[in-house]
Design a protein around this motif. Sequence first.
Motif, mmCIF file in Angstrom:
data_model
loop_
_atom_site.group_PDB
_atom_site.id
_atom_site.type_symbol
_atom_site.label_atom_id
_atom_site.label_comp_id
_atom_site.label_asym_id
_atom_site.label_seq_id
_atom_site.Cartn_x
_atom_site.Cartn_y
_atom_site.Cartn_z
ATOM 1 N N ILE A 50 0.821 -1.200 0.000
ATOM 2 C CA ILE A 50 0.000 0.000 0.000
ATOM 3 C C ILE A 50 0.860 1.257 0.000
ATOM 4 O O ILE A 50 0.387 2.352 -0.316
ATOM 5 N N LEU A 51 2.157 1.111 0.337
ATOM 6 C CA LEU A 51 3.075 2.244 0.382
ATOM 7 C C LEU A 51 3.974 2.325 -0.846
ATOM 8 O O LEU A 51 4.853 3.185 -0.899
ATOM 9 N N ASP A 52 3.752 1.445 -1.823
ATOM 10 C CA ASP A 52 4.576 1.428 -3.030
ATOM 11 C C ASP A 52 4.073 2.511 -3.994
ATOM 12 O O ASP A 52 3.009 2.362 -4.609
ATOM 13 N N LYS A 53 4.815 3.588 -4.128
ATOM 14 C CA LYS A 53 4.381 4.708 -4.959
ATOM 15 C C LYS A 53 4.193 4.298 -6.418
ATOM 16 O O LYS A 53 3.267 4.757 -7.092
ATOM 17 N N ARG A 54 5.080 3.437 -6.899
ATOM 18 C CA ARG A 54 4.983 2.997 -8.294
ATOM 19 C C ARG A 54 3.690 2.234 -8.538
ATOM 20 O O ARG A 54 3.022 2.423 -9.552
ATOM 21 N N LYS A 55 3.298 1.371 -7.594
ATOM 22 C CA LYS A 55 2.065 0.599 -7.738
ATOM 23 C C LYS A 55 0.835 1.508 -7.654
ATOM 24 O O LYS A 55 -0.163 1.291 -8.350
ATOM 25 N N LEU A 56 0.886 2.503 -6.793
ATOM 26 C CA LEU A 56 -0.220 3.456 -6.702
ATOM 27 C C LEU A 56 -0.338 4.256 -7.991
ATOM 28 O O LEU A 56 -1.452 4.553 -8.444
ATOM 29 N N ASP A 57 0.792 4.586 -8.603
ATOM 30 C CA ASP A 57 0.768 5.285 -9.893
ATOM 31 C C ASP A 57 0.152 4.399 -10.981
ATOM 32 O O ASP A 57 -0.640 4.870 -11.810
ATOM 33 N N GLU A 58 0.510 3.121 -10.981
ATOM 34 C CA GLU A 58 -0.058 2.179 -11.950
ATOM 35 C C GLU A 58 -1.570 2.060 -11.760
ATOM 36 O O GLU A 58 -2.329 1.994 -12.730
ATOM 37 N N PHE A 59 -1.991 2.036 -10.512
ATOM 38 C CA PHE A 59 -3.419 1.960 -10.180
ATOM 39 C C PHE A 59 -4.152 3.184 -10.729
ATOM 40 O O PHE A 59 -5.213 3.074 -11.367
ATOM 41 N N TYR A 60 -3.596 4.357 -10.505
ATOM 42 C CA TYR A 60 -4.220 5.598 -10.991
ATOM 43 C C TYR A 60 -4.275 5.617 -12.519
ATOM 44 O O TYR A 60 -5.304 5.978 -13.107
ATOM 45 N N ASP A 61 -3.188 5.220 -13.161
ATOM 46 C CA ASP A 61 -3.142 5.208 -14.622
ATOM 47 C C ASP A 61 -4.193 4.251 -15.187
ATOM 48 O O ASP A 61 -4.864 4.564 -16.188
ATOM 49 N N GLU A 62 -4.358 3.092 -14.559
ATOM 50 C CA GLU A 62 -5.365 2.130 -14.996
ATOM 51 C C GLU A 62 -6.779 2.700 -14.857
ATOM 52 O O GLU A 62 -7.606 2.555 -15.756
ATOM 53 N N LEU A 63 -7.048 3.359 -13.741
ATOM 54 C CA LEU A 63 -8.376 3.937 -13.532
ATOM 55 C C LEU A 63 -8.667 5.035 -14.552
ATOM 56 O O LEU A 63 -9.794 5.141 -15.054
ATOM 57 N N CYS A 64 -7.658 5.840 -14.854
ATOM 58 C CA CYS A 64 -7.845 6.899 -15.852
ATOM 59 C C CYS A 64 -8.202 6.302 -17.210
ATOM 60 O O CYS A 64 -9.096 6.803 -17.910
ATOM 61 N N ASN A 65 -7.521 5.236 -17.592
ATOM 62 C CA ASN A 65 -7.789 4.587 -18.870
ATOM 63 C C ASN A 65 -9.159 3.913 -18.893
ATOM 64 O O ASN A 65 -9.912 4.031 -19.861
ATOM 65 N N ASN A 66 -9.497 3.216 -17.831
ATOM 66 C CA ASN A 66 -10.748 2.455 -17.798
ATOM 67 C C ASN A 66 -11.981 3.330 -17.707
ATOM 68 O O ASN A 66 -13.042 2.986 -18.251
ATOM 69 N N TYR A 67 -11.868 4.464 -17.011
ATOM 70 C CA TYR A 67 -13.041 5.307 -16.806
ATOM 71 C C TYR A 67 -12.998 6.607 -17.609
ATOM 72 O O TYR A 67 -13.858 7.466 -17.435
ATOM 73 N N GLY A 68 -12.002 6.724 -18.485
ATOM 74 C CA GLY A 68 -11.927 7.910 -19.323
ATOM 75 C C GLY A 68 -11.675 9.184 -18.540
ATOM 76 O O GLY A 68 -12.175 10.254 -18.904
ATOM 77 N N LEU A 69 -10.889 9.087 -17.462
ATOM 78 C CA LEU A 69 -10.603 10.261 -16.643
ATOM 79 C C LEU A 69 -9.485 11.095 -17.271
ATOM 80 O O LEU A 69 -8.572 10.555 -17.888
ATOM 81 N N ASN A 70 -9.587 12.401 -17.111
ATOM 82 C CA ASN A 70 -8.494 13.273 -17.510
ATOM 83 C C ASN A 70 -7.466 13.271 -16.379
ATOM 84 O O ASN A 70 -7.734 13.776 -15.290
ATOM 85 N N SER A 71 -6.311 12.671 -16.638
ATOM 86 C CA SER A 71 -5.318 12.517 -15.573
ATOM 87 C C SER A 71 -4.828 13.871 -15.078
ATOM 88 O O SER A 71 -4.582 14.793 -15.855
#
Length: 257
Positions: free
Chosen positions: A218-239
């Motif tokens: 839960i403290l891995d910044k790289r994994k949290l970034d990957e999570f955010y990038d995936e959500l942006c792609n899946n839900y059409g969010l403007n990063s």
Amino acid sequence: MNKKIIEEAALVCDNVAKAINQRNRGRSHCQTYCPGEDALVDILNKLALEIKDIEPECFIRLNKELQSIRTPNCVNPFSFGAVVAIVSVLKMKYVDNVNCKKKFFISHSTDDKDIVNSFIKEILKIGCEFKDEDIFCTLDPTAIRTGDDFRDKIIENMKQCDYILLFISENYNRSDVCKNEMGAAWALENKRILPFILPGISFDQMGFLNVVKQGASILDKRKLDEFYDELCNNYGLNSNWPTFNKAKEDFINSVEK
């Protein structure tokens, strides 16, 4: 499911339909205002790859229509009509009704409520700009009402969510309720299940998850970034990386304290 592809397919189909209608009314040179067969076939092929495993019946029918949609002068009207129907169904299911279902199911131990609440606030709500109605978490006193069957409510909300987030900890592993939630999650199809490892537990303490699914600290910044990038792609969010990075740092600081 990448909703951007569905939206793009719906837009291209709509523009082709408008062009056909204009041509039928006598307007010449339709190629000047129509996206064209190539654009239509290209986006439909992308859509087919996207739905192959999730919507196999639509995938089979879409591929069938793609075989005959091209004609020397314009698209085959019968195949095009079937394609429009398929795209409309997918848009209705995955785009238009997206607000009718929640996006995240949070599986956690109540003893870890401080970390879970911080993740919801900083990562999901501030960093990703999701709303309370997008998240099912039993820490919310309104999530399960008095008189509701707890087990039925858990399964019902798992089915409605796109993501099931497992917050694995020693508290989680000691909880029969959490273990039942984990088992129910893996029994469901077409769900994105992400195990997050909380401080104080190692990856080899994930149990059978360590064999079938890679967890992330839960403290891995790289994994949290990957999570955010995936959500942006899946839900059409403007990063918005500056906002997310600030929320991420605030979350990590709160956990470390």
